[in-house]
Design a protein around this motif. Structure first.
Motif, PDB file in Angstrom:
ATOM      1  N   GLN A   1      47.211  76.679  12.535  1.00 46.21           N
ATOM      2  CA  GLN A   1      48.254  76.356  13.506  1.00 46.21           C
ATOM      3  C   GLN A   1      47.853  75.199  14.415  1.00 46.21           C
ATOM      4  OE1 GLN A   1      51.280  77.701  13.555  1.00 46.21           O
ATOM      5  NE2 GLN A   1      50.958  79.347  12.092  1.00 46.21           N
TER       6      GLN A   1
ATOM      7  N   GLY B   1      47.869  86.328  11.426  1.00 42.70           N
ATOM      8  CA  GLY B   1      47.926  84.944  11.001  1.00 42.70           C
ATOM      9  C   GLY B   1      46.814  84.666  10.007  1.00 42.70           C
TER      10      GLY B   1
ATOM     11  N   ASN C   1      56.764  80.203  16.265  1.00 47.72           N
ATOM     12  CA  ASN C   1      56.603  80.385  14.827  1.00 47.72           C
ATOM     13  C   ASN C   1      56.267  81.832  14.502  1.00 47.72           C
ATOM     14  OD1 ASN C   1      54.476  79.862  12.219  1.00 47.72           O
ATOM     15  ND2 ASN C   1      56.447  78.817  12.157  1.00 47.72           N
ATOM     16  N   ARG C   2      55.425  82.434  15.317  1.00 47.64           N
ATOM     17  CA  ARG C   2      55.070  83.849  15.142  1.00 47.64           C
ATOM     18  C   ARG C   2      56.305  84.726  15.289  1.00 47.64           C
ATOM     19  NH1 ARG C   2      53.466  88.374  18.114  1.00 47.64           N
ATOM     20  NH2 ARG C   2      51.622  89.478  17.331  1.00 47.64           N
TER      21      ARG C   2
ATOM     22  N   ASP D   1      54.177  93.708  14.145  1.00 45.12           N
ATOM     23  CA  ASP D   1      52.920  93.534  14.886  1.00 45.12           C
ATOM     24  C   ASP D   1      52.538  94.744  15.714  1.00 45.12           C
ATOM     25  OD1 ASP D   1      55.081  93.228  16.583  1.00 45.12           O
ATOM     26  OD2 ASP D   1      54.140  91.652  17.793  1.00 45.12           O
TER      27      ASP D   1
ATOM     28  N   ILE E   1      53.372  77.725  18.513  1.00 43.55           N
ATOM     29  CA  ILE E   1      52.752  78.794  17.720  1.00 43.55           C
ATOM     30  C   ILE E   1      53.433  80.127  17.997  1.00 43.55           C
ATOM     31  CG2 ILE E   1      50.627  80.104  17.340  1.00 43.55           C
ATOM     32  CD1 ILE E   1      49.097  77.512  18.006  1.00 43.55           C
ATOM     33  N   GLU E   2      53.693  80.405  19.255  1.00 42.83           N
ATOM     34  CA  GLU E   2      54.341  81.667  19.611  1.00 42.83           C
ATOM     35  C   GLU E   2      55.747  81.744  19.022  1.00 42.83           C
ATOM     36  OE1 GLU E   2      54.875  85.392  20.780  1.00 42.83           O
ATOM     37  OE2 GLU E   2      52.988  84.262  20.872  1.00 42.83           O
TER      38      GLU E   2
ATOM     39  N   TRP F   1      51.736  83.502   8.432  1.00 37.53           N
ATOM     40  CA  TRP F   1      51.717  84.889   8.888  1.00 37.53           C
ATOM     41  C   TRP F   1      51.947  85.839   7.724  1.00 37.53           C
ATOM     42  CZ3 TRP F   1      50.406  84.736  13.947  1.00 37.53           C
ATOM     43  CH2 TRP F   1      50.683  83.546  14.633  1.00 37.53           C
TER      44      TRP F   1
ATOM     45  N   ALA G   1      58.501  84.492  12.252  1.00 39.39           N
ATOM     46  CA  ALA G   1      57.982  85.288  11.138  1.00 39.39           C
ATOM     47  C   ALA G   1      58.359  86.755  11.304  1.00 39.39           C
ATOM     48  CB  ALA G   1      56.467  85.129  11.043  1.00 39.39           C
ATOM     49  N   LEU G   2      58.164  87.281  12.497  1.00 35.30           N
ATOM     50  CA  LEU G   2      58.512  88.682  12.761  1.00 35.30           C
ATOM     51  C   LEU G   2      60.002  88.927  12.533  1.00 35.30           C
ATOM     52  CD1 LEU G   2      56.352  89.258  15.961  1.00 35.30           C
ATOM     53  CD2 LEU G   2      56.037  90.415  13.750  1.00 35.30           C
TER      54      LEU G   2
END
Length: 258
Positions: free
Chosen positions: A75, A116, A89-90, A107, A86-87, A147, A93-94
């Motif tokens: 990342q 990740g 993108n995370r 998570d 990054i947050e 992720w 993904a979730l």
């Protein structure tokens, strides 16, 4: 970063996350032109498609180490994302894992591990064909990260979302990430910007008998548009080393790569 026992993206149950980074033609074929003295050819674009790429992973890592490095390396160092990016993108993904597979709060569940990842460059994942480009025989390095949600419940997991009712075994995983292709140019001058391609798995990645997997992913690229990746890994163990033995074909078209 916390380590997990997991099914490696490029094929094997039990790969571990590591915090450090190692050193890492015919006339009718549209756009096909070889450079005999360099041993490279300009990749063709099949009729009806906007892009065509082929990747292979031919390297290896020690069997005791597994294929994954800390996802923050990817990342921050490869994609250069800010903490806020990054947050986001995370979170994306979730949200995708919940919408597509019905895995809410991946998570924070006891039956799923969420983390990740950055595929260890020692697997030597490279692009050997890129339509419209002259790729050297050694290929271009492909950085692969993002992720993963991994099913850890020994009894497996019954999915929801768009795959409601499908039951998958322990060791199944789901991926959401990016390829960053490190394009180089011969001689002096600044290398072009990397080719970044986003992917998200269409189907659960269920471990095969040999520890590998078959996968299909939706793709999105500023350069090529919408596409589809299809591939497989068939791991080989040699002298205490693990080779992912992976192949991936990417196609882009008005029909999402179909």
């Amino acid at each position: 970063m916390r380590s997990h026992s997991l099914f490696a993206l490029v094929g094997l149950i039990g790969a571990l996350v590591h915090p450090s980074r190692p050193d890492a033609g015919g006339d009718t074929a549209r756009g096909h032109a070889c450079a005999g003295d360099q041993g490279s050819c300009k990749g063709t674009t099949p009729e009806g498609y906007d892009g065509f790429l082929v990747f292979m992973a031919t390297g290896s890592v020690p069997l005791s180490e597994g294929f994954f490095l800390d996802g923050m390396i990817f990342q921050q160092e490869i994609l250069g994302r800010t903490p806020a990016e990054i947050e986001q993108n995370r979170a994306d993904a979730l949200a995708y894992f919940e919408t597509r597979f019905g895995i809410a709060d991946a998570d924070a569940r006891a039956d799923v591990a969420f983390l990740g990842f950055y595929a260890d460059p020692r697997i030597d994942y490279r692009a050997y064909v890129i339509s419209g480009q002259r790729v050297p025989p050694e290929g271009y390095v492909v950085h692969d990260g993002g992720w993963i949600a991994l099913v850890t419940d020994p009894d497996g997991l019954t999915l929801g979302g768009e795959l409601a009712g499908v039951h998958v075994p322990a060791g199944t995983f789901f991926s959401f990430g990016d390829y960053s292709i490190e394009v180089t140019r011969p001689g002096r001058g600044r290398d072009p910007d990397p080719i970044v391609i986003h992917y998200q798995c269409n189907d659960p990645l269920i471990p095969l008998a040999n520890g590998g997997e078959v996968f299909t992913c939706d793709l999105l690229s500023e350069e090529f548009g919408a596409g589809r990746a299809q591939g497989m890994t068939s791991p080989v163990i040699e002298d205490g080393n693990l080779r992912p033995n992976g192949r991936t074909v990417l196609t882009f078209s008005d029909e999402g790569g179909l």
